[in-house]
Design a protein around this motif. Structure first.
Motif, PDB file in Angstrom:
ATOM      1  N   THR A  37       0.833  -1.198   0.000  1.00 39.60           N
ATOM      2  CA  THR A  37       0.000   0.000   0.000  1.00 39.60           C
ATOM      3  C   THR A  37       0.875   1.258   0.000  1.00 39.60           C
ATOM      4  OG1 THR A  37      -1.613  -1.228   1.276  1.00 39.60           O
ATOM      5  CG2 THR A  37      -1.850   1.162   1.258  1.00 39.60           C
ATOM      6  N   LEU A  38       0.496   2.208  -0.818  1.00 46.50           N
ATOM      7  CA  LEU A  38       1.299   3.418  -0.938  1.00 46.50           C
ATOM      8  C   LEU A  38       1.362   4.173   0.383  1.00 46.50           C
ATOM      9  CD1 LEU A  38       0.247   4.851  -4.409  1.00 46.50           C
ATOM     10  CD2 LEU A  38       2.219   3.439  -3.811  1.00 46.50           C
ATOM     11  N   ALA A  39       2.547   4.708   0.656  1.00 42.48           N
ATOM     12  CA  ALA A  39       2.730   5.507   1.859  1.00 42.48           C
ATOM     13  C   ALA A  39       1.754   6.684   1.839  1.00 42.48           C
ATOM     14  CB  ALA A  39       4.169   6.013   1.916  1.00 42.48           C
ATOM     15  N   GLY A  40       1.224   6.998   3.010  1.00 42.49           N
ATOM     16  CA  GLY A  40       0.282   8.110   3.107  1.00 42.49           C
ATOM     17  C   GLY A  40      -1.166   7.692   2.956  1.00 42.49           C
ATOM     18  N   THR A  41      -1.388   6.413   2.533  1.00 45.97           N
ATOM     19  CA  THR A  41      -2.760   5.928   2.397  1.00 45.97           C
ATOM     20  C   THR A  41      -3.416   5.841   3.780  1.00 45.97           C
ATOM     21  OG1 THR A  41      -2.114   4.613   0.501  1.00 45.97           O
ATOM     22  CG2 THR A  41      -4.190   4.004   1.566  1.00 45.97           C
ATOM     23  N   SER A  42      -4.684   6.216   3.859  1.00 44.03           N
ATOM     24  CA  SER A  42      -5.410   6.118   5.110  1.00 44.03           C
ATOM     25  C   SER A  42      -6.190   4.803   5.135  1.00 44.03           C
ATOM     26  CB  SER A  42      -6.370   7.305   5.230  1.00 44.03           C
ATOM     27  OG  SER A  42      -7.127   7.187   6.405  1.00 44.03           O
ATOM     28  N   ILE A  43      -6.060   4.058   6.226  1.00 45.33           N
ATOM     29  CA  ILE A  43      -6.861   2.844   6.425  1.00 45.33           C
ATOM     30  C   ILE A  43      -7.946   3.196   7.425  1.00 45.33           C
ATOM     31  CG2 ILE A  43      -6.858   0.481   7.303  1.00 45.33           C
ATOM     32  CD1 ILE A  43      -4.024   0.195   6.444  1.00 45.33           C
ATOM     33  N   GLU A  44      -9.185   3.110   7.016  1.00 43.90           N
ATOM     34  CA  GLU A  44     -10.280   3.467   7.912  1.00 43.90           C
ATOM     35  C   GLU A  44     -11.177   2.255   8.101  1.00 43.90           C
ATOM     36  OE1 GLU A  44     -12.173   7.012   6.528  1.00 43.90           O
ATOM     37  OE2 GLU A  44     -10.470   8.194   7.257  1.00 43.90           O
ATOM     38  N   ASN A  45     -11.515   1.984   9.342  1.00 39.71           N
ATOM     39  CA  ASN A  45     -12.397   0.858   9.620  1.00 39.71           C
ATOM     40  C   ASN A  45     -13.621   1.310  10.401  1.00 39.71           C
ATOM     41  OD1 ASN A  45     -12.753  -2.078   9.371  1.00 39.71           O
ATOM     42  ND2 ASN A  45     -12.938  -1.925  11.598  1.00 39.71           N
ATOM     43  N   THR A  46     -14.795   1.011   9.859  1.00 43.18           N
ATOM     44  CA  THR A  46     -16.068   1.285  10.531  1.00 43.18           C
ATOM     45  C   THR A  46     -16.938   0.045  10.375  1.00 43.18           C
ATOM     46  OG1 THR A  46     -15.885   3.548   9.706  1.00 43.18           O
ATOM     47  CG2 THR A  46     -17.989   2.918  10.705  1.00 43.18           C
ATOM     48  N   ALA A  47     -17.488  -0.434  11.478  1.00 45.43           N
ATOM     49  CA  ALA A  47     -18.431  -1.553  11.407  1.00 45.43           C
ATOM     50  C   ALA A  47     -19.841  -1.004  11.615  1.00 45.43           C
ATOM     51  CB  ALA A  47     -18.096  -2.586  12.472  1.00 45.43           C
ATOM     52  N   THR A  48     -20.805  -1.748  11.113  1.00 46.25           N
ATOM     53  CA  THR A  48     -22.199  -1.349  11.255  1.00 46.25           C
ATOM     54  C   THR A  48     -22.958  -2.499  11.909  1.00 46.25           C
ATOM     55  OG1 THR A  48     -22.005  -0.086   9.233  1.00 46.25           O
ATOM     56  CG2 THR A  48     -24.225  -0.533   9.991  1.00 46.25           C
ATOM     57  N   ALA A  49     -23.817  -2.159  12.864  1.00 45.65           N
ATOM     58  CA  ALA A  49     -24.637  -3.187  13.497  1.00 45.65           C
ATOM     59  C   ALA A  49     -26.105  -2.851  13.292  1.00 45.65           C
ATOM     60  CB  ALA A  49     -24.318  -3.284  14.990  1.00 45.65           C
ATOM     61  N   SER A  50     -26.919  -3.888  13.226  1.00 48.23           N
ATOM     62  CA  SER A  50     -28.364  -3.656  13.225  1.00 48.23           C
ATOM     63  C   SER A  50     -28.996  -4.668  14.157  1.00 48.23           C
ATOM     64  CB  SER A  50     -28.926  -3.787  11.800  1.00 48.23           C
ATOM     65  OG  SER A  50     -28.874  -5.128  11.403  1.00 48.23           O
ATOM     66  N   TYR A  51     -30.092  -4.287  14.772  1.00 50.23           N
ATOM     67  CA  TYR A  51     -30.792  -5.206  15.660  1.00 50.23           C
ATOM     68  C   TYR A  51     -32.244  -4.763  15.751  1.00 50.23           C
ATOM     69  CZ  TYR A  51     -29.933  -1.405  18.965  1.00 50.23           C
ATOM     70  OH  TYR A  51     -29.886  -0.186  19.555  1.00 50.23           O
ATOM     71  N   ASP A  52     -33.061  -5.654  16.280  1.00 49.16           N
ATOM     72  CA  ASP A  52     -34.477  -5.339  16.435  1.00 49.16           C
ATOM     73  C   ASP A  52     -34.730  -4.857  17.859  1.00 49.16           C
ATOM     74  OD1 ASP A  52     -34.861  -5.992  13.878  1.00 49.16           O
ATOM     75  OD2 ASP A  52     -35.692  -8.007  14.269  1.00 49.16           O
ATOM     76  N   ASP A  53     -35.348  -3.748  17.937  1.00 48.73           N
ATOM     77  CA  ASP A  53     -35.649  -3.139  19.225  1.00 48.73           C
ATOM     78  C   ASP A  53     -37.159  -3.002  19.316  1.00 48.73           C
ATOM     79  OD1 ASP A  53     -35.706  -1.742  21.554  1.00 48.73           O
ATOM     80  OD2 ASP A  53     -35.018   0.143  20.671  1.00 48.73           O
ATOM     81  N   GLY A  54     -37.783  -4.051  19.797  1.00 54.10           N
ATOM     82  CA  GLY A  54     -39.229  -4.020  19.927  1.00 54.10           C
ATOM     83  C   GLY A  54     -39.932  -3.831  18.598  1.00 54.10           C
ATOM     84  N   GLY A  55     -39.454  -4.541  17.595  1.00 53.43           N
ATOM     85  CA  GLY A  55     -40.130  -4.488  16.309  1.00 53.43           C
ATOM     86  C   GLY A  55     -39.512  -3.512  15.328  1.00 53.43           C
ATOM     87  N   THR A  56     -38.738  -2.522  15.803  1.00 52.48           N
ATOM     88  CA  THR A  56     -38.069  -1.607  14.875  1.00 52.48           C
ATOM     89  C   THR A  56     -36.640  -2.076  14.675  1.00 52.48           C
ATOM     90  OG1 THR A  56     -38.359  -0.194  16.787  1.00 52.48           O
ATOM     91  CG2 THR A  56     -38.821   0.781  14.599  1.00 52.48           C
ATOM     92  N   THR A  57     -36.175  -1.980  13.472  1.00 49.00           N
ATOM     93  CA  THR A  57     -34.777  -2.315  13.212  1.00 49.00           C
ATOM     94  C   THR A  57     -33.944  -1.054  13.406  1.00 49.00           C
ATOM     95  OG1 THR A  57     -35.404  -4.026  11.666  1.00 49.00           O
ATOM     96  CG2 THR A  57     -33.148  -3.191  11.515  1.00 49.00           C
ATOM     97  N   VAL A  58     -32.972  -1.164  14.265  1.00 47.96           N
ATOM     98  CA  VAL A  58     -32.090  -0.032  14.566  1.00 47.96           C
ATOM     99  C   VAL A  58     -30.731  -0.322  13.941  1.00 47.96           C
ATOM    100  CG1 VAL A  58     -31.035   1.342  16.392  1.00 47.96           C
ATOM    101  CG2 VAL A  58     -33.301   0.307  16.737  1.00 47.96           C
ATOM    102  N   THR A  59     -30.161   0.683  13.327  1.00 48.32           N
ATOM    103  CA  THR A  59     -28.826   0.537  12.736  1.00 48.32           C
ATOM    104  C   THR A  59     -27.878   1.475  13.467  1.00 48.32           C
ATOM    105  OG1 THR A  59     -29.790   0.052  10.600  1.00 48.32           O
ATOM    106  CG2 THR A  59     -27.484   0.710  10.620  1.00 48.32           C
ATOM    107  N   VAL A  60     -26.716   0.968  13.791  1.00 48.39           N
ATOM    108  CA  VAL A  60     -25.733   1.799  14.497  1.00 48.39           C
ATOM    109  C   VAL A  60     -24.351   1.577  13.870  1.00 48.39           C
ATOM    110  CG1 VAL A  60     -25.504   0.031  16.285  1.00 48.39           C
ATOM    111  CG2 VAL A  60     -24.717   2.354  16.744  1.00 48.39           C
ATOM    112  N   ASP A  61     -23.671   2.696  13.675  1.00 46.52           N
ATOM    113  CA  ASP A  61     -22.295   2.613  13.173  1.00 46.52           C
ATOM    114  C   ASP A  61     -21.326   2.665  14.338  1.00 46.52           C
ATOM    115  OD1 ASP A  61     -23.003   2.467  10.560  1.00 46.52           O
ATOM    116  OD2 ASP A  61     -22.740   4.600  10.139  1.00 46.52           O
ATOM    117  N   SER A  62     -20.226   1.965  14.196  1.00 40.72           N
ATOM    118  CA  SER A  62     -19.166   2.093  15.198  1.00 40.72           C
ATOM    119  C   SER A  62     -18.405   3.385  14.928  1.00 40.72           C
ATOM    120  CB  SER A  62     -18.206   0.913  15.111  1.00 40.72           C
ATOM    121  OG  SER A  62     -17.370   1.053  13.972  1.00 40.72           O
ATOM    122  N   ASN A  63     -17.513   3.699  15.865  1.00 43.70           N
ATOM    123  CA  ASN A  63     -16.549   4.772  15.579  1.00 43.70           C
ATOM    124  C   ASN A  63     -15.685   4.335  14.404  1.00 43.70           C
ATOM    125  OD1 ASN A  63     -15.596   2.709  17.402  1.00 43.70           O
ATOM    126  ND2 ASN A  63     -13.664   3.835  17.354  1.00 43.70           N
TER     127      ASN A  63
END
Lengths: 333, 153
Positions: A37-63
């Motif tokens: 990988t070229l020097a100076g390249t940024s590696i960014e990692n973000t995960a996404t979660a979803s779950y059911d909260d009483g019938g609604t699907t909630v989506t949340v991103d990590s930092n």
């Protein structure tokens, strides 16, 4: 998938040796990718979660975790000639060909150096200069390729190679078979040293520069071998008088034998053997032979001529180890 | 009225946080292995200040149900950063995508169309997304971690 309680990283560290076997092939694979990988390249990692909260699907991103890829400094040098470069005593600008490669992941100037004064060899070339193969054709071109200047070293892109020509003058005093070693060194301009050495903030893109496995400096040696040849010419005469003896009387035939012995590992070009017809003798027409084969006196396809005052046999290029025998006859006046 | 708008602006993000019953945290560590004098190998984890090609990375996702109710059908998806090659998932049970997140399956079931048009089995290096689907609800107050390894290209 276990739903275990929060595990501490210590747990992973304790078990890490067990996982080494799985890791090592990966390390090899990553080394096989050249610059990475070229020097100076940024590696960014973000995960996404979803779950059911009483019938609604909630989506949340990590930092988002951001890492910057630092610059690896790696340089390789390779002598490219297939073997010793044959030179002749006194030859000027004899060319040795090298490749310098940037194995790092950022553009890096390569500082070049020559050591022509290697103690273990037979001679040292003089006036050694370095040229960059500007037109990248792999052949040294006078007037086209650029003389290396330490003030403006060539910058190599990641994974890129340049061809460097070393031009040296071969001393006239060298003898057949003598060799000379010349070493080319290339060093990353940012710095070199023990692998892992960090040059803080000096990497491409503002990150650090880290010395890679090559130590960010490399060298390789090229060799000249003197190839020379010499010609020894020996002349003998045999007399045959009209009476079957060997007396030098008018009418006696003198057979001259010229033995041309070429020695050395090289070859001689444009070899012509000439001999004048002695005074008070007359050349016997069509009497020239080369290695027992008759030659005509006229200047034609064969190697022999007689011009009225002497004979000449054109041998052309003669390799070392060749012996040619030329004979011709005259009659004593 | 002006003050009300300001007030609403203040509480809007706060209410979003309250609605997020499960928190998801992402961390990345560099695994550095060092051979000791006695021949054993010690692996240390560092929060990287820098990475270079070839570095082994450990990705740790921590989830925690901070709400009062269990969270059901919990699914976490982690797209692989472009400059990182997936190596392995640690606890098992993940499903993978090798096509940018469209199809997920066990790695052994996935196929890749190579350049010459011939299909081949997907390799870890082909992974573009990792997905964990928890079969059990996360009880209130429970937490857990999901981990995988990668190597900087």
């Amino acid at each position: 998938m276990s739903l275990g309680k929060r595990q501490h990283l210590r747990f992973i560290a304790l078990h890490a040796p067990l996982l080494l076997a799985a890791l090592s092939p990966v390390c090899l694979a990553s080394q096989a990718q050249a610059a990475g990988t070229l020097a100076g390249t940024s590696i960014e990692n973000t995960a996404t979660a979803s779950y059911d909260d009483g019938g609604t699907t909630v989506t949340v991103d990590s930092n988002t975790v951001s890492l910057i890829v630092d610059e690896i400094l790696d340089i390789a040098v390779n002598w490219d000639d297939p073997g010793d470069v044959s030179v002749r005593p006194g030859e000027l600008d004899a060319v040795l060909k090298f490749t310098v490669t940037n194995g790092g992941n950022g553009p890096e100037p390569a500082i070049l150096g020559i050591d022509s004064n290697i103690a273990s060899d037979a001679f040292d070339p003089t006036a050694v200069t370095m040229f960059i193969d500007t037109d990248d054709n792999g052949v040294y071109d006078v007037g086209t390729d650029t003389l290396y200047s330490p003030a403006t070293p060539p910058t190599l892109a990641p994974d890129a190679s340049i061809t460097v020509f070393l031009l040296g003058d071969i001393p006239a005093s060298t003898a057949d078979g003598e060799r000379s070693e010349v070493e080319l060194t290339a060093t990353a301009a940012t710095g070199s040293g023990t692998p892992g050495t960090v040059f803080a903030g000096q990497g491409e893109g503002g990150g650090d520069a880290v010395v890679g496995s090559t130590g960010a400096t490399a060298d390789d040696s090229g060799f000249y071998a003197v190839v020379d040849a010499a010609l020894d010419l020996t002349k003998t005469a045999t007399v045959l008088d009209p009476f079957g003896g060997a007396t030098q009387v008018p009418g006696a035939i003198i057979t001259y034998r010229l033995t041309a012995e070429t020695t050395g590992s090289g070859a001689l070009d444009n070899v012509v053997i000439t001999d004048a017809i002695p005074a008070d003798t007359t050349y016997v027409d069509e009497s020239i032979t080369l290695d027992s084969t008759g030659l005509t006196d006229t200047a034609d396809a064969d190697a022999g001529t007689y011009d009225g005052s002497g004979i000449a046999v054109t041998l052309g290029t003669v390799a070392g180890g060749t012996t040619n025998i030329i004979e011709f006859q005259v009659v004593i006046d | 009225m002006k003050y009300l708008i300001a007030f609403l602006a203040l509480i809007a993000p706060a209410s979003a946080v309250l609605g997020n019953q499960v928190a998801l945290d992402s961390e990345v560590f560099v695994e550095r292995s060092e051979e000791q004098a006695d021949g054993s190998v010690t692996v240390t984890l560092e929060e990287p200040t820098r990475v270079v090609p070839g570095d082994n990375l450990l990705f740790v996702l921590t989830y925690e149900n901070t709400g009062a109710e269990a969270a059901e059908n919990f699914v976490v998806t982690n797209p692989m950063p472009e400059a990182v090659v997936f190596v392995e998932e640690i606890d098992g049970g993940a499903r993978y995508s090798v096509d940018g997140g469209t199809v997920f399956g066990a790695l052994a079931e996935l196929r890749i169309a190579s350049e010459d048009g011939v299909e081949r089995n997907a390799q870890p290096a082909d992974v573009t997304h990792i997905r964990w689907t928890l079969t059990e609800p996360i009880p209130a107050g429970a937490s857990g971690q999901l981990k995988f390894r990668g190597v900087v290209r």
